[in-house]
Enzyme design. Sequence first.
Site, short mmCIF file in Angstrom:
data_model
loop_
_atom_site.label_atom_id
_atom_site.label_comp_id
_atom_site.label_asym_id
_atom_site.label_seq_id
_atom_site.Cartn_x
_atom_site.Cartn_y
_atom_site.Cartn_z
N CYS A 42 0.83 -1.22 0.00
CA CYS A 42 0.00 0.00 0.00
C CYS A 42 0.86 1.26 0.00
CB CYS A 42 -0.93 0.01 1.21
SG CYS A 42 -2.02 -1.41 1.21
N HIS A 93 -3.89 6.93 1.88
CA HIS A 93 -4.10 5.62 1.25
C HIS A 93 -5.52 5.16 1.58
CE1 HIS A 93 -3.91 1.53 0.12
NE2 HIS A 93 -3.98 1.09 1.37
N ASN A 146 -10.06 -0.80 -1.94
CA ASN A 146 -8.63 -0.61 -1.73
C ASN A 146 -7.88 -1.14 -2.95
OD1 ASN A 146 -5.95 -0.79 -0.95
ND2 ASN A 146 -6.36 -1.72 1.05
O1 UT7 Z 1 -4.41 -1.62 2.77
C1 UT7 Z 1 -3.71 -2.33 3.74
C2 UT7 Z 1 -4.12 -1.95 5.05
N1 UT7 Z 1 -5.35 -2.58 5.40
C3 UT7 Z 1 -6.08 -2.03 6.33
O2 UT7 Z 1 -5.74 -0.97 6.80
C4 UT7 Z 1 -7.32 -2.75 6.84
C5 UT7 Z 1 -7.43 -2.54 8.31
N2 UT7 Z 1 -8.52 -3.27 8.93
C6 UT7 Z 1 -9.81 -3.00 8.68
O3 UT7 Z 1 -10.11 -2.15 7.87
C7 UT7 Z 1 -10.87 -3.71 9.47
O4 UT7 Z 1 -10.25 -4.44 10.51
C8 UT7 Z 1 -11.74 -4.67 8.61
C9 UT7 Z 1 -12.66 -3.86 7.71
C10 UT7 Z 1 -10.88 -5.58 7.79
C11 UT7 Z 1 -12.62 -5.54 9.52
O5 UT7 Z 1 -13.45 -4.73 10.34
P1 UT7 Z 1 -13.53 -5.01 11.92
O6 UT7 Z 1 -14.50 -4.06 12.44
O7 UT7 Z 1 -12.13 -4.98 12.45
O8 UT7 Z 1 -14.15 -6.47 11.97
P2 UT7 Z 1 -13.52 -7.82 12.55
O9 UT7 Z 1 -12.42 -8.32 11.66
O10 UT7 Z 1 -13.20 -7.64 13.98
O11 UT7 Z 1 -14.76 -8.80 12.40
C12 UT7 Z 1 -15.98 -8.57 13.09
C13 UT7 Z 1 -16.96 -9.62 12.68
C14 UT7 Z 1 -16.43 -11.03 12.78
O12 UT7 Z 1 -17.47 -11.86 13.24
P3 UT7 Z 1 -17.54 -12.31 14.80
O13 UT7 Z 1 -16.25 -13.03 15.04
O14 UT7 Z 1 -17.66 -11.03 15.57
O15 UT7 Z 1 -18.75 -13.18 14.82
C15 UT7 Z 1 -16.09 -11.39 11.35
O16 UT7 Z 1 -16.17 -12.77 11.12
O17 UT7 Z 1 -17.34 -9.45 11.31
C16 UT7 Z 1 -17.18 -10.68 10.60
N3 UT7 Z 1 -16.82 -10.37 9.21
C17 UT7 Z 1 -17.72 -10.13 8.26
N4 UT7 Z 1 -19.08 -10.13 8.29
C18 UT7 Z 1 -19.72 -9.83 7.15
C19 UT7 Z 1 -15.58 -10.24 8.70
N5 UT7 Z 1 -15.67 -9.92 7.38
C20 UT7 Z 1 -17.00 -9.85 7.12
C21 UT7 Z 1 -17.71 -9.57 5.94
N6 UT7 Z 1 -19.07 -9.56 6.00
N7 UT7 Z 1 -17.11 -9.26 4.79
#
Ligand code: UT7
Length: 331
Positions: free
Chosen positions: A113, A258, A288
């Site tokens: 990135c 970014h 992204n």
């Molecule tokens: O470009 C490189 C740099 N990348 C980044 O900067 C990305 C940084 N991270 C993020 O943007 C966020 O962490 C994400 C958008 C990837 C995820 O959001 P989050 O609020 O951190 O969610 P999480 O990973 O903690 O997941 C929460 C819940 C989980 O379910 P449980 O365990 O709470 O039941 C996941 O399984 O959301 C679930 N989940 C989804 N649900 C529906 C994960 N992906 C999805 C999805 N749709 N696509």
Amino acid sequence: MPRTAIIGTGFHVPERVVTNHDLAQWMDTSDEWIRERTGIEERRWVEDGTTGAEMARRACESALAQAGIDADEVDAIVLGTLSPDHFFPGTGVFLQRELGLDGIPCLDLRAQCTGFVYGLSVADAWIRVGQYRTILLVGVEIQSTGLDLSTRGRDMAVLFGDGCGAVVLQATDEAGRGVLSTHIHADGRHAEVLWADAPSSVGHPLISVDDLEAGRQYPRMEGREVFKHAVTRMPEAVHEALDAQGLTADDIDLLIPHQANLRISQMVQKRLGLADDRVYNNIQRYGNTTAATIPIALAEAVEQGRLRRGDLLCVVAFGSGFTWGSALIRW
Ligand code: UT7
């Protein structure tokens, strides 16, 4: 010593629009979840057979047209990508071939990135020491062909898009104009927090049937960990650049962060105390696109007249590696 001016910008994204509703047909996700957590509404994905070099050629042609120069004035190509058309020789040489620029150097760089900011740092150094006068700096990604479209891969698959952004950099002696400084960093202690395990030269063979069955070819991320580091490192890198120039956040006319997550951009904006009209985001439409996000956003911002001569532009990125960095540019 000359400075490096951005004299042209261009971008190209595939025509195919993939909405959150489309994704919800292939995996257990929803438009609501994706919008709320990331801000993304849709992204562009290539049709089969499209190459990164082809998208890059189109973006470069737009950038060259805006700069008002012919391709044969270009002295070097620097291209950031984590998704090269081929493991080797990458993408840059194919772009060079498409542009008919045989003989000039092509440097593909990774930095994920942060690829555009790293590339700007390298190209700026080349221009300032007088090694090259005109450089095409490109960020291009085809992410869609490498995503796991089953529910197993949903945390990553909903985030990424394809596209390319390019800028023409040229030496300038115009007082006050150009790249003021670049600041780049990495911390490999977190290499596996956001990565693709395979194909890997450490494996024998590069990729095995077991790897494929286990999905090791797909990108993996500890999302919360990345988020936490991103919202710390990005404002830190902006302040590093401002401090180096004796400037403050108030001096920034436009910040292009970014585009990894709208929530990250908003937190960075808040930490810097910038009003909405001083930050450019387009993740809603493209997701992204990794090394391509900053140059695509820059090209759009220019198209929309968001930058005037003399404005202070700040770009900042954070991503896999971890890598991060910033740059200040007097437009
Ligand atoms: O470009 C490189 C740099 N990348 C980044 O900067 C990305 C940084 N991270 C993020 O943007 C966020 O962490 C994400 C958008 C990837 C995820 O959001 P989050 O609020 O951190 O969610 P999480 O990973 O903690 O997941 C929460 C819940 C989980 O379910 P449980 O365990 O709470 O039941 C996941 O399984 O959301 C679930 N989940 C989804 N649900 C529906 C994960 N992906 C999805 C999805 N749709 N696509």
